[in-house]
Design an enzyme around this catalytic site. Sequence first.
Site, PDB file in Angstrom:
ATOM      1  N   TYR A 149       0.856  -1.187   0.000  1.00  0.00           N
ATOM      2  CA  TYR A 149       0.000   0.000   0.000  1.00  0.00           C
ATOM      3  C   TYR A 149       0.890   1.236   0.000  1.00  0.00           C
ATOM      4  O   TYR A 149       1.805   1.342  -0.812  1.00  0.00           O
ATOM      5  CB  TYR A 149      -0.968  -0.055   1.187  1.00  0.00           C
ATOM      6  CG  TYR A 149      -2.116   0.905   1.052  1.00  0.00           C
ATOM      7  CD1 TYR A 149      -2.939   0.891  -0.080  1.00  0.00           C
ATOM      8  CD2 TYR A 149      -2.383   1.826   2.041  1.00  0.00           C
ATOM      9  CE1 TYR A 149      -3.990   1.779  -0.218  1.00  0.00           C
ATOM     10  CE2 TYR A 149      -3.444   2.723   1.919  1.00  0.00           C
ATOM     11  CZ  TYR A 149      -4.238   2.695   0.786  1.00  0.00           C
ATOM     12  OH  TYR A 149      -5.278   3.575   0.650  1.00  0.00           O
ATOM     13  N   LYS A 177     -20.275 -20.197  -9.934  1.00  0.00           N
ATOM     14  CA  LYS A 177     -19.615 -20.047 -11.231  1.00  0.00           C
ATOM     15  C   LYS A 177     -18.165 -19.613 -11.029  1.00  0.00           C
ATOM     16  O   LYS A 177     -17.253 -20.075 -11.730  1.00  0.00           O
ATOM     17  CB  LYS A 177     -20.375 -19.011 -12.071  1.00  0.00           C
ATOM     18  CG  LYS A 177     -20.010 -18.994 -13.547  1.00  0.00           C
ATOM     19  CD  LYS A 177     -20.411 -20.285 -14.233  1.00  0.00           C
ATOM     20  CE  LYS A 177     -20.186 -20.254 -15.726  1.00  0.00           C
ATOM     21  NZ  LYS A 177     -21.230 -19.584 -16.471  1.00  0.00           N
TER      22      LYS A 177
END
Length: 757
Positions: A39, A94
Amino acid sequence: MSSNKKKDALDYHSKGRPGKIAVVPTKPHSTQRDLALAYSPGVAEPCLAIAENSEDAYKYTSKGNLVAVISNGTAVLGLGDIGAQAGKPVMEGKGLLFKIFSDIDVFDLELDTKNVDEFVNIVKALEPTFGGINLEDIKAPECFEIERRLKDELNIPVMHDDQHGTAIISGAALINACELVGKDITSAKIVVNGAGAAAISCTRMYVAVGAKLENIVMLDSKGVIRKDRESLDKTKAEFATDRDITSLTEAINGADVFIGLSAADVLSAEMLLSMNDHPIVLAMANPNPEITYELATETRSDVIMGTGRSDYPNQVNNVLGFPYIFRGALDVRATRINEDMKIAAVHALAALAKEPVPEEVNQAYDTNNLKFGPHYIIPKPTDPRLITEISVAVAKAAISSGVARTVITDWENYKQELRKRLGKDDGIIRKLTTKAKTNPKRVIFAEADNYKTLRAAQIVLEEKIAYPILLGNREKIESLIQEYEFDLKDTQILDPIEEQGSERFNKFVDHLYMKRQRRGVSEHDARKLMINRNYFAASMVEFGEADTLISGLTRNYAATIKPALQVIGVKPNSRVAGMYMMLTSNGPIFFGDTTINENPSAEELAEITVLLESAIKRLNIKPRIALLSYSNFGSNDGVIANKMREAAKILHERAPEMIVDGDIQANFALNSELLKANFPFSALGDQAANTLVFPNLESGNIAYKLLQEVGHAEAVGPILLGMNKPVHVLQLDSSVREIVNMVTIAVVDVQEYEKSK
């Protein structure tokens, strides 16, 4: 769905961490420096690089391997318009399939809108995040407009799988079926029953691969779609006929092909009889097809039949397509999935079905001769070549059609990269389950008066993995079946206490007494022991009244294995050993011996290693065996190091074809680069070991439990080796999943045992 199946489905999704998918960090993050790179301030550098060159997003972020599965929940499976949030479990599912079949990461996005403009605008705004868009469960006709606009307006691949997945798989099946029966697809008369998104896309695909529009009749819920129908929308108008017919009965008469994307049982035996010789029937309604497989094959011996179901030949399963199509598209950074890419997938699937089938696929379906023919017109979902053949074909088509932004030149290297993505196991439990289902066996559950045992028995019966026999306290078993509404009413229940005095019981007692009378067991003792369910279960197997037994859930290992050893015994000139199959992210690793031999000698270790190698080969995996120590090839002397070194020497002399080496430390055994750099002479060569032999029971047991708890590997076992007949012992307090896995292994073990007799 039964109450138990409902509970299982709900428990599966809710237990532990809710849902089926999670975000997993791919970079180190344990130190302050790691976090500063991940970060602020380190993240600024890739941000600036991407701002300067947008293509660097593929280099510095997950975009290139990230697909969005997006739905508004208006056409969810067979549930209809249940809403975006209710459809989320399907979208997560999925995502799971994308990951396990092609190593593609997924964010599922459920959009609470039925407005086409709003849907399209939301998805367009998400383009910077994703490498591809998989549209899912959106009703027709809106799905056509949504997909068309997104394909035109986005610069990443978009595919509505409900349309194109079924079209691609069934297109391959149709091509091969026509070839088998000598029908020319250009003149074949085709009836398409259904006019939803899948039916429209399928029919367009059939035309793309050669079928003629004038030979196609399409039906919806109102009957034949005719040109003279009033208020005919433009999508259906594309397939309207001017023939003077109104019903399926009229349309099917004299047809060559029936394509079903509608509802169960709409195609009758009489209709099937009216079709031309060698009819092709792809009845894809789920879960129940337009005509059952049994009725179709009984009615017409010349029919080529496919369904959407896994328990019959020629399953039209979208998982044969979408993971690999997106894989190929992502790997060349395609700007779209175009017709060339879809047609390439069709022909790749069709061609793969004509290739010699890998032995592991034959074994998974318990056959020696799976080959191109009426019962095999499309590949099986377990075929490991799907990712290489389809993804490569799609990537090549993307390049040749000009939609690829990167070009692959070394296709063999690309194929190797694809294989590595799935790990070395490539879904070994799924393959073993498929194999078990081809020839289920009678499995006696010796602790059936336990909820988890009964739940596992219910599952293996439902999944057609095994035929359970329930052993234990009859009253308690029946009470549990009633309490939890298990569908086990026709399953055999045996209570050893009730069996006392029966012909069967006396036979078992006589056998035990004859085997153990010179080992301190009197006839009275044998009679008392036979009341013990483990002795009774072992006797059932010994006398062929069951094929194998499962026990150990509530009793310690020694108490479970002792009856099997006394009743069934060890193979001649063999010994007994225990093996665990540890399912890791890098594939299966086999541990032995982890349960039986406390401190084996070098000679005994060599015998154990032979048992392990034979068992692993039966799973169609090539064993690469490391004999573990704290030493590397003589770097230290000591009791353990010397023992492992001596065991390796014995094996090199007696079994020179075996890939085995030691003494070796675990990190070198499991890190091929480390091993090759430091010990290039090792018999393990340039591949890591997949089988670890431990110097004693203590080290093996500690290692597998550590890997299970800290490494989050799934333990399958202990798999008992060397018995005269297949017997398997569970871990104390195994989960239902672990019991089912062990039953699967046990059934496959019996199948192999019967072949060897």
